[in-house]
Design a protein around this motif. Structure first.
Motif, PDB file in Angstrom:
ATOM      1  N   GLU A 129       0.667  -0.786  -0.002  1.00  0.00           N
ATOM      2  CA  GLU A 129       0.655   0.011   0.024  1.00  0.00           C
ATOM      3  C   GLU A 129       0.808   1.592  -0.578  1.00  0.00           C
ATOM      4  OE1 GLU A 129      -3.723   1.662   2.198  1.00  0.00           O
ATOM      5  OE2 GLU A 129      -2.609   0.239   3.371  1.00  0.00           O
ATOM      6  N   SER A 130       1.947   0.770   0.853  1.00  0.00           N
ATOM      7  CA  SER A 130       2.746   2.877   0.868  1.00  0.00           C
ATOM      8  C   SER A 130       3.511   2.866  -0.797  1.00  0.00           C
ATOM      9  CB  SER A 130       3.668   2.559   2.332  1.00  0.00           C
ATOM     10  OG  SER A 130       4.461   1.483   1.996  1.00  0.00           O
ATOM     11  N   THR A 131       4.053   1.564  -0.751  1.00  0.00           N
ATOM     12  CA  THR A 131       4.556   1.533  -2.049  1.00  0.00           C
ATOM     13  C   THR A 131       3.845   2.142  -3.338  1.00  0.00           C
ATOM     14  OG1 THR A 131       6.006  -0.017  -1.317  1.00  0.00           O
ATOM     15  CG2 THR A 131       6.193   0.404  -3.985  1.00  0.00           C
ATOM     16  N   LEU A 132       2.955   1.950  -3.815  1.00  0.00           N
ATOM     17  CA  LEU A 132       1.800   2.113  -4.133  1.00  0.00           C
ATOM     18  C   LEU A 132       1.270   3.737  -4.438  1.00  0.00           C
ATOM     19  CD1 LEU A 132      -0.072  -1.313  -5.430  1.00  0.00           C
ATOM     20  CD2 LEU A 132       1.759  -0.508  -7.323  1.00  0.00           C
ATOM     21  N   MET A 133       1.119   3.345  -2.733  1.00  0.00           N
ATOM     22  CA  MET A 133       0.066   5.346  -3.104  1.00  0.00           C
ATOM     23  C   MET A 133       1.216   6.665  -3.329  1.00  0.00           C
ATOM     24  SD  MET A 133      -2.676   5.485  -0.994  1.00  0.00           S
ATOM     25  CE  MET A 133      -2.404   7.375  -0.531  1.00  0.00           C
ATOM     26  N   HIS A 134       2.861   6.344  -2.912  1.00  0.00           N
ATOM     27  CA  HIS A 134       3.397   6.797  -3.410  1.00  0.00           C
ATOM     28  C   HIS A 134       3.785   7.027  -4.670  1.00  0.00           C
ATOM     29  CE1 HIS A 134       7.818   8.414  -4.159  1.00  0.00           C
ATOM     30  NE2 HIS A 134       7.766   9.304  -2.704  1.00  0.00           N
ATOM     31  N   MET A 135       3.788   6.021  -5.533  1.00  0.00           N
ATOM     32  CA  MET A 135       3.824   6.268  -6.887  1.00  0.00           C
ATOM     33  C   MET A 135       2.908   6.858  -7.543  1.00  0.00           C
ATOM     34  SD  MET A 135       2.894   3.358 -10.044  1.00  0.00           S
ATOM     35  CE  MET A 135       1.690   3.890  -9.672  1.00  0.00           C
ATOM     36  N   THR A 136       1.578   6.783  -6.792  1.00  0.00           N
ATOM     37  CA  THR A 136       0.133   7.085  -7.095  1.00  0.00           C
ATOM     38  C   THR A 136       0.115   8.886  -7.021  1.00  0.00           C
ATOM     39  OG1 THR A 136      -1.257   5.630  -6.262  1.00  0.00           O
ATOM     40  CG2 THR A 136      -1.966   7.304  -6.880  1.00  0.00           C
ATOM     41  N   GLN A 137       1.030   9.392  -6.165  1.00  0.00           N
ATOM     42  CA  GLN A 137       1.054  10.961  -6.026  1.00  0.00           C
ATOM     43  C   GLN A 137       2.015  11.282  -6.788  1.00  0.00           C
ATOM     44  OE1 GLN A 137       1.642  10.962  -1.580  1.00  0.00           O
ATOM     45  NE2 GLN A 137      -0.245   9.689  -1.549  1.00  0.00           N
ATOM     46  N   SER A 138       3.016  10.388  -6.966  1.00  0.00           N
ATOM     47  CA  SER A 138       4.476  10.498  -7.549  1.00  0.00           C
ATOM     48  C   SER A 138       4.230  11.149  -9.191  1.00  0.00           C
ATOM     49  CB  SER A 138       5.201  10.492  -7.859  1.00  0.00           C
ATOM     50  OG  SER A 138       5.828   9.890  -6.083  1.00  0.00           O
ATOM     51  N   ILE A 139       2.974  10.169  -9.243  1.00  0.00           N
ATOM     52  CA  ILE A 139       2.727  10.376 -11.044  1.00  0.00           C
ATOM     53  C   ILE A 139       1.374  10.967 -11.136  1.00  0.00           C
ATOM     54  CG2 ILE A 139       2.204   8.982 -13.388  1.00  0.00           C
ATOM     55  CD1 ILE A 139       4.416   6.672 -12.125  1.00  0.00           C
ATOM     56  N   PRO A 140       0.942  12.295 -11.930  1.00  0.00           N
ATOM     57  CA  PRO A 140      -0.043  12.535 -11.998  1.00  0.00           C
ATOM     58  C   PRO A 140      -1.062  12.213 -12.585  1.00  0.00           C
ATOM     59  CG  PRO A 140       1.264  14.251 -12.396  1.00  0.00           C
ATOM     60  CD  PRO A 140       2.416  12.881 -12.154  1.00  0.00           C
ATOM     61  N   LYS A 141      -1.610  11.423 -13.262  1.00  0.00           N
ATOM     62  CA  LYS A 141      -2.312  10.201 -13.852  1.00  0.00           C
ATOM     63  C   LYS A 141      -3.208   9.268 -13.739  1.00  0.00           C
ATOM     64  CE  LYS A 141       0.313  10.835 -18.322  1.00  0.00           C
ATOM     65  NZ  LYS A 141       1.534  10.316 -19.570  1.00  0.00           N
ATOM     66  N   PRO A 142      -4.826   9.265 -14.142  1.00  0.00           N
ATOM     67  CA  PRO A 142      -4.774   8.223 -14.138  1.00  0.00           C
ATOM     68  C   PRO A 142      -3.940   6.510 -14.281  1.00  0.00           C
ATOM     69  CG  PRO A 142      -6.066   9.359 -15.170  1.00  0.00           C
ATOM     70  CD  PRO A 142      -5.148   9.583 -15.129  1.00  0.00           C
ATOM     71  N   TYR A 143      -4.637   5.187 -13.582  1.00  0.00           N
ATOM     72  CA  TYR A 143      -3.866   4.241 -13.668  1.00  0.00           C
ATOM     73  C   TYR A 143      -3.779   3.948 -15.200  1.00  0.00           C
ATOM     74  CZ  TYR A 143      -3.393   3.749  -8.765  1.00  0.00           C
ATOM     75  OH  TYR A 143      -3.516   4.065  -7.237  1.00  0.00           O
ATOM     76  N   THR A 144      -5.348   3.924 -16.000  1.00  0.00           N
ATOM     77  CA  THR A 144      -5.075   3.417 -17.521  1.00  0.00           C
ATOM     78  C   THR A 144      -3.883   4.391 -18.041  1.00  0.00           C
ATOM     79  OG1 THR A 144      -7.008   5.222 -17.177  1.00  0.00           O
ATOM     80  CG2 THR A 144      -7.719   2.803 -16.694  1.00  0.00           C
ATOM     81  N   GLN A 145      -3.810   5.367 -18.184  1.00  0.00           N
ATOM     82  CA  GLN A 145      -2.807   6.452 -18.930  1.00  0.00           C
ATOM     83  C   GLN A 145      -1.268   6.093 -18.464  1.00  0.00           C
ATOM     84  OE1 GLN A 145      -4.615  11.070 -18.651  1.00  0.00           O
ATOM     85  NE2 GLN A 145      -6.467  10.002 -19.113  1.00  0.00           N
ATOM     86  N   ILE A 146      -1.358   5.345 -17.507  1.00  0.00           N
ATOM     87  CA  ILE A 146      -0.034   5.102 -17.184  1.00  0.00           C
ATOM     88  C   ILE A 146       1.000   4.599 -18.242  1.00  0.00           C
ATOM     89  CG2 ILE A 146       2.339   4.531 -15.653  1.00  0.00           C
ATOM     90  CD1 ILE A 146      -0.320   5.473 -13.228  1.00  0.00           C
TER      91      ILE A 146
END
Length: 576
Positions: free
Chosen positions: A323-340
């Motif tokens: 959770e902490s690893t993916l949360m950090h990734m989510t906050q660092s890449i300002p895109k929806p998951y479908t567009q990453i």
């Protein structure tokens, strides 16, 4: 100027809420404050030199920025620098919350203040801002208040008691998340507070001249205030994430209270119609819009993935790490998951490695977690193809890790003054169990007659481990010296008789190693030593695997470092 205070208070509550969540995470190990912070660190300031001084009277009871400071000759007092947290240690200032975070000094500048301050400085393991919010934490203030000593009315808490405060150590990913969250907020509060200080000074200089008529403003054209009056953090995505988090954690009521405070401060300057319009805009931007974002599809995917991992049998610690690893990734890449895409992830991994100085093993661990997450998104038809497929495994250097020699083990045993420490060293050396397994042992788990015990390893899997006659003798001596009723096999020294923690064992072994002149003594080194010695003496690798509790034999091979002299002897025996 008055408008900034409710905003600053609200931003601090955002950080405090995240801090409290980390401290409530029972997965994190309990450590002493002295492990991660220097209490009253040494700072150099020459007596008689002119320096900034922050008096006790100028510490705020609710905010991080001091109300004022002055410059005067240093004659004594506690010294501090940027990144330090200062708090009152004397009654009633401590109970009232007189605390400040120091970030307004020049680079390398040393300031001073009351002798009744406690100064907290990070040792580098946790972000400096963490200790300010620790000082504001209710549990910490309650602890410090309860440990006050002295005559009535002049009671104070000692630095030693502050050092002994026990807190939960955030994981590295939680610490990084907190730094990314709190640092821009504290900088924003600093900028607002400095601007208020400048405006207050200007008001003090101009007001007498306006009242005396020296300055005539009757013909001054008042410019229209710009639309960007509110100076939020520069990254809009970051601000949206902060508001999203705090709206969920603090609730709509807290946000509405902040809006009401803003409206109250703006009432003298706006008409009733303008106030209604401002309330509508603030309510939409800070509550409704953020609520819509928080319930978007991306917000639901991560909890669903974590639930799937929980169903698969992953441990709570593993799930928290995911959770902490993916949360950090989510906050660092300002895109929806479908567009990453793959390039976004490569840039993120490269940035993470360069900014944090992370090793290749850490980067590959992050890659594996992202691969698992995006593969799940692909399997569940949320995305067409995982972007991690094109990111290959990170190559890591093979490093020969040290093991303990027989002489070093004997030296460590000789350094043990307490029966408990000797029993711990022997049990680790003869069983090779993990430190987490050791602290979880109860007296009832030990069979002294058969010289074995049952440990609970990763994934709550139990297995028997075995110890030698020497360990049996020292365990028996230790247990006979106990006069408490705690079921735990190993308890802390000093009379508290609480179950010993992972951090407590790590610290004790490190100190034993220093006193014995042995480098890098830690619990895992005993495990690697056992595996290496077992293989050197001819134990089949499959049995070593069972002994260590490894699911895969490859993991066992990473632990075991075969003695080079044995390789040479085997070469001569079989190939010459």
């Amino acid at each position: 100027m008055e408008l900034s205070k409710p905003l600053n208070d609200y931003l601090e509550r955002c950080c405090q809420s995240l801090f409290d969540d980390i401290q409530n995470d029972r997965i994190n190990e309990v450590i002493q404050l002295s492990d991660v912070a220097a209490v009253n660190p040494k700072r150099h300031l020459t007596k008689g030199s002119l320096a900034r001084c922050v008096e006790m009277a100028n510490l705020s009871t609710s905010g991080s920025f001091p109300n004022d400071w002055c410059r005067k000759a240093y004659s004594g007092g506690m010294k501090f620098m940027n990144g330090d947290t200062i708090l009152a240690r004397i009654t009633p200032c401590l109970e009232n919350g007189k605390t400040a975070y120091i970030n307004f000094l020049d680079e390398g500048e040393v300031a001073f203040g009351s002798t009744e301050y406690i100064v907290l400085a990070s040792k580098g393991l946790l972000p400096a801002e963490f200790f300010y919010f620790l000082a504001r934490n209710r549990a910490f203030v309650s602890y410090a208040t309860n440990h006050m000593n002295g005559s009535s009315g002049r009671q104070r808490v000692s630095a030693q008691d502050i050092e002994a405060y026990r807190l939960r150590m955030p994981s590295s990913s939680q610490a990084a998340l907190f730094a990314d969250f709190a640092r821009p907020i504290m900088e924003e509060i600093l900028n607002r507070s400095l601007e208020n200080r400048r405006l207050s000074s200007l008001r003090g200089a101009l007001l007498p001249k306006l009242l005396s008529g020296e300055i005539d403003v009757s013909k001054v054209e008042i410019p229209t205030p710009p639309n960007n009056h509110f100076v939020f953090p520069h990254n809009p995505m970051r601000f949206a994430q902060m508001m999203n988090y705090t709206t969920n954690r603090l609730g709509r009521t807290a946000m509405e209270a902040t809006i009401d405070a803003i409206l109250a401060q703006m009432q003298p300057f706006l008409s009733s119609q303008q106030l209604r319009q401002l309330k509508h805009v603030l309510h939409f931007e800070l509550i409704e819009k953020i609520h819509e974002q928080s319930t978007g599809p991306d917000e639901k995917l991560l909890p669903l993935f974590l639930t799937a991992k929980e169903v698969e049998g992953c441990s709570p610690k593993t799930i928290a790490y995911y959770e902490s690893t993916l949360m950090h990734m989510t906050q660092s890449i300002p895109k929806p998951y479908t567009q990453i895409d793959s390039n976004d992830l490569r840039k993120y991994l490269n940035s993470y490695e360069s900014k944090r100085g992370a090793g290749k093993v850490t980067i590959d661990n992050i890659r594996r977690i992202m691969s698992s997450f995006f593969a799940w998104l692909e399997d569940e038809d949320y995305i067409v193809k995982s972007p991690v497929r094109r990111i290959h495994r990170v190559k890591t250097a093979t490093v020969t890790k040290e093991v303990l020699s027989d002489e070093e083990l004997e030296t460590l045993r000789d350094s043990c003054a307490a029966p408990r420490d000797l029993a711990i060293v022997d049990l680790l050396a003869s069983t090779g169990m993990r430190v987490g397994e050791l602290v979880g042992l109860d007296i009832s788990d030990i069979d002294l007659q058969e010289r074995e015990c049952i440990v609970t390893g990763k994934g709550n899997k139990q297995r028997p481990v075995y110890f030698d006659a020497r360990t049996k003798i020292h365990l028996t001596a230790y247990l006979n010296s106990r006069n408490d009723h705690n079921p735990a096999l190993f308890v802390s020294l000093g009379g508290s008789n609480e179950r010993i923690t992972i951090g407590g064992i790590q610290t004790r072994l490190r100190n034993l190693g220093k006193s014995a002149g042995i480098r890098r003594v830690h619990p895992h080194k005993f495990r690697r030593t056992l595996a290496t010695h077992a293989i050197d003496k001819g134990m089949p690798i499959e049995q070593v695997q069972k002994l260590l509790g490894h699911a895969k034999i490859d993991t066992t091979m990473h632990y075991a470092m075969v003695n080079q002299s044995n390789v040479k002897a085997s070469h001569r025996r079989y190939l010459e």
